[in-house]
Design a protein around this motif. Sequence first.
Motif, PDB file in Angstrom:
ATOM      1  N   UNK A   1      -6.283 -13.720 -59.204  1.00  0.00           N
ATOM      2  CA  UNK A   1      -5.490 -14.842 -59.688  1.00  0.00           C
ATOM      3  C   UNK A   1      -4.986 -14.473 -61.072  1.00  0.00           C
ATOM      4  N   UNK A   2      -3.680 -14.473 -61.268  1.00  0.00           N
ATOM      5  CA  UNK A   2      -3.065 -14.061 -62.526  1.00  0.00           C
ATOM      6  C   UNK A   2      -2.726 -15.216 -63.459  1.00  0.00           C
ATOM      7  N   UNK A   3      -2.919 -16.433 -63.004  1.00  0.00           N
ATOM      8  CA  UNK A   3      -2.532 -17.591 -63.808  1.00  0.00           C
ATOM      9  C   UNK A   3      -1.221 -18.167 -63.291  1.00  0.00           C
ATOM     10  N   UNK A   4      -0.762 -19.218 -63.944  1.00  0.00           N
ATOM     11  CA  UNK A   4       0.490 -19.848 -63.557  1.00  0.00           C
ATOM     12  C   UNK A   4       0.324 -21.214 -62.929  1.00  0.00           C
ATOM     13  N   UNK A   5      -0.906 -21.710 -62.876  1.00  0.00           N
ATOM     14  CA  UNK A   5      -1.127 -22.999 -62.208  1.00  0.00           C
ATOM     15  C   UNK A   5      -0.497 -24.156 -62.972  1.00  0.00           C
ATOM     16  N   UNK A   6      -0.394 -24.058 -64.289  1.00  0.00           N
ATOM     17  CA  UNK A   6       0.196 -25.167 -65.062  1.00  0.00           C
ATOM     18  C   UNK A   6       1.660 -25.377 -64.675  1.00  0.00           C
ATOM     19  N   UNK A   7       2.405 -24.292 -64.547  1.00  0.00           N
ATOM     20  CA  UNK A   7       3.807 -24.407 -64.111  1.00  0.00           C
ATOM     21  C   UNK A   7       3.869 -24.946 -62.691  1.00  0.00           C
TER      22      UNK A   7
ATOM     23  N   UNK B   1      -5.289 -28.407 -50.772  1.00  0.00           N
ATOM     24  CA  UNK B   1      -6.701 -28.126 -51.046  1.00  0.00           C
ATOM     25  C   UNK B   1      -6.863 -26.750 -51.683  1.00  0.00           C
ATOM     26  N   UNK B   2      -6.104 -25.773 -51.195  1.00  0.00           N
ATOM     27  CA  UNK B   2      -6.181 -24.442 -51.790  1.00  0.00           C
ATOM     28  C   UNK B   2      -5.673 -24.466 -53.224  1.00  0.00           C
ATOM     29  N   UNK B   3      -4.563 -25.125 -53.473  1.00  0.00           N
ATOM     30  CA  UNK B   3      -3.999 -25.161 -54.826  1.00  0.00           C
ATOM     31  C   UNK B   3      -4.902 -25.968 -55.767  1.00  0.00           C
ATOM     32  N   UNK B   4      -5.567 -26.999 -55.277  1.00  0.00           N
ATOM     33  CA  UNK B   4      -6.536 -27.737 -56.093  1.00  0.00           C
ATOM     34  C   UNK B   4      -7.699 -26.817 -56.467  1.00  0.00           C
ATOM     35  N   UNK B   5      -8.117 -25.975 -55.538  1.00  0.00           N
ATOM     36  CA  UNK B   5      -9.147 -24.973 -55.790  1.00  0.00           C
ATOM     37  C   UNK B   5      -8.669 -24.002 -56.878  1.00  0.00           C
ATOM     38  N   UNK B   6      -7.430 -23.570 -56.793  1.00  0.00           N
ATOM     39  CA  UNK B   6      -6.861 -22.641 -57.778  1.00  0.00           C
ATOM     40  C   UNK B   6      -6.863 -23.280 -59.172  1.00  0.00           C
ATOM     41  N   UNK B   7      -6.694 -24.597 -59.242  1.00  0.00           N
ATOM     42  CA  UNK B   7      -6.706 -25.294 -60.539  1.00  0.00           C
ATOM     43  C   UNK B   7      -8.036 -25.103 -61.275  1.00  0.00           C
ATOM     44  N   UNK B   8      -9.085 -24.761 -60.580  1.00  0.00           N
ATOM     45  CA  UNK B   8     -10.405 -24.585 -61.198  1.00  0.00           C
ATOM     46  C   UNK B   8     -10.639 -23.149 -61.669  1.00  0.00           C
ATOM     47  N   UNK B   9      -9.714 -22.237 -61.396  1.00  0.00           N
ATOM     48  CA  UNK B   9      -9.919 -20.819 -61.673  1.00  0.00           C
ATOM     49  C   UNK B   9      -9.388 -20.414 -63.042  1.00  0.00           C
ATOM     50  N   UNK B  10      -9.986 -19.404 -63.602  1.00  0.00           N
ATOM     51  CA  UNK B  10      -9.507 -18.768 -64.825  1.00  0.00           C
ATOM     52  C   UNK B  10      -8.642 -17.581 -64.429  1.00  0.00           C
ATOM     53  N   UNK B  11      -7.579 -17.286 -65.172  1.00  0.00           N
ATOM     54  CA  UNK B  11      -6.815 -16.073 -64.883  1.00  0.00           C
ATOM     55  C   UNK B  11      -7.743 -14.857 -64.879  1.00  0.00           C
ATOM     56  N   UNK B  12      -7.508 -13.971 -63.943  1.00  0.00           N
ATOM     57  CA  UNK B  12      -8.343 -12.786 -63.773  1.00  0.00           C
ATOM     58  C   UNK B  12      -9.416 -12.950 -62.715  1.00  0.00           C
ATOM     59  N   UNK B  13      -9.616 -14.177 -62.225  1.00  0.00           N
ATOM     60  CA  UNK B  13     -10.625 -14.414 -61.195  1.00  0.00           C
ATOM     61  C   UNK B  13     -10.256 -13.658 -59.920  1.00  0.00           C
ATOM     62  N   UNK B  14     -11.253 -13.012 -59.336  1.00  0.00           N
ATOM     63  CA  UNK B  14     -11.058 -12.301 -58.075  1.00  0.00           C
ATOM     64  C   UNK B  14     -11.428 -13.250 -56.934  1.00  0.00           C
ATOM     65  N   UNK B  15     -10.545 -13.335 -55.968  1.00  0.00           N
ATOM     66  CA  UNK B  15     -10.805 -14.123 -54.765  1.00  0.00           C
ATOM     67  C   UNK B  15     -10.983 -13.156 -53.602  1.00  0.00           C
TER      68      UNK B  15
END
Length: 160
Positions: free
Chosen positions: A70-76, A136-150
Motif C-alpha cells: 500500500x503506497x498511500x493515497x486513501x485521503x484523496x 469494505x476493502x477500501x474501509x480496511x485500506x483506511x486503517x493502513x499506513x503507507x508501506x504496509x504489505x498486504x
Amino acid sequence: MHSRIFQISTMQIEKGNYLNEDTLQQGDNSFYDYCADIDDETRKRDIAYLVNLTLPKGMFELISEDAMRYNGGIEQWKEEYVANLRKNAAAVTVDNMLEWSTTYNLQKAIENPLDVSYHFYLDGEGCQSFAEQSFAFMAFVCTLEPGTILYIGGVIDYHF
C-alpha cells in the motif's frame, strides 16, 4: 456472471487457510450460485489485474505474486468517494425516487465505489463465512499506513 473473490490480509496467509471453493455459503439464500477454484496461472494473472488495473492507480504495487504494498493515497480517494456519493444523492428527487436506476446508482456508489464485481475476503485465517464488496476493502485500506504489505491468499471464481 462470473467474477473473483480475493483473500487479502496484513499477515501472511498459510496455504491451509486459503479461501477455497468450499469456504463460503453457496446456492439457496446466498449471493453466490457457486464458487470454484482456479488454477495457479489464472490466479497470478487475476492478482496482477487487480493491483495494476482495478484498484485506484498508484495506491498499490505488486511486489511478488502473493503480495502488494500500500503506497498511500486513501485521503484523496475518500474525497472522491464522498463527492461521488453527493453527486448520486443529488440525482435522487421526489419525482424519480421510485425509479430503480436512481436509487440503485446511489446504493452502488455506497457499497461498491470501485464499481467492480470483485469481492474481498478480509480474513487471513479462513474462518469468515462471507466476502464483501469494494467499500469494505477500501474501509480496511483506511486503517493502513503507507508501506504496509498486504498478502493475497486464495482467489476463487464465483458465479452470481
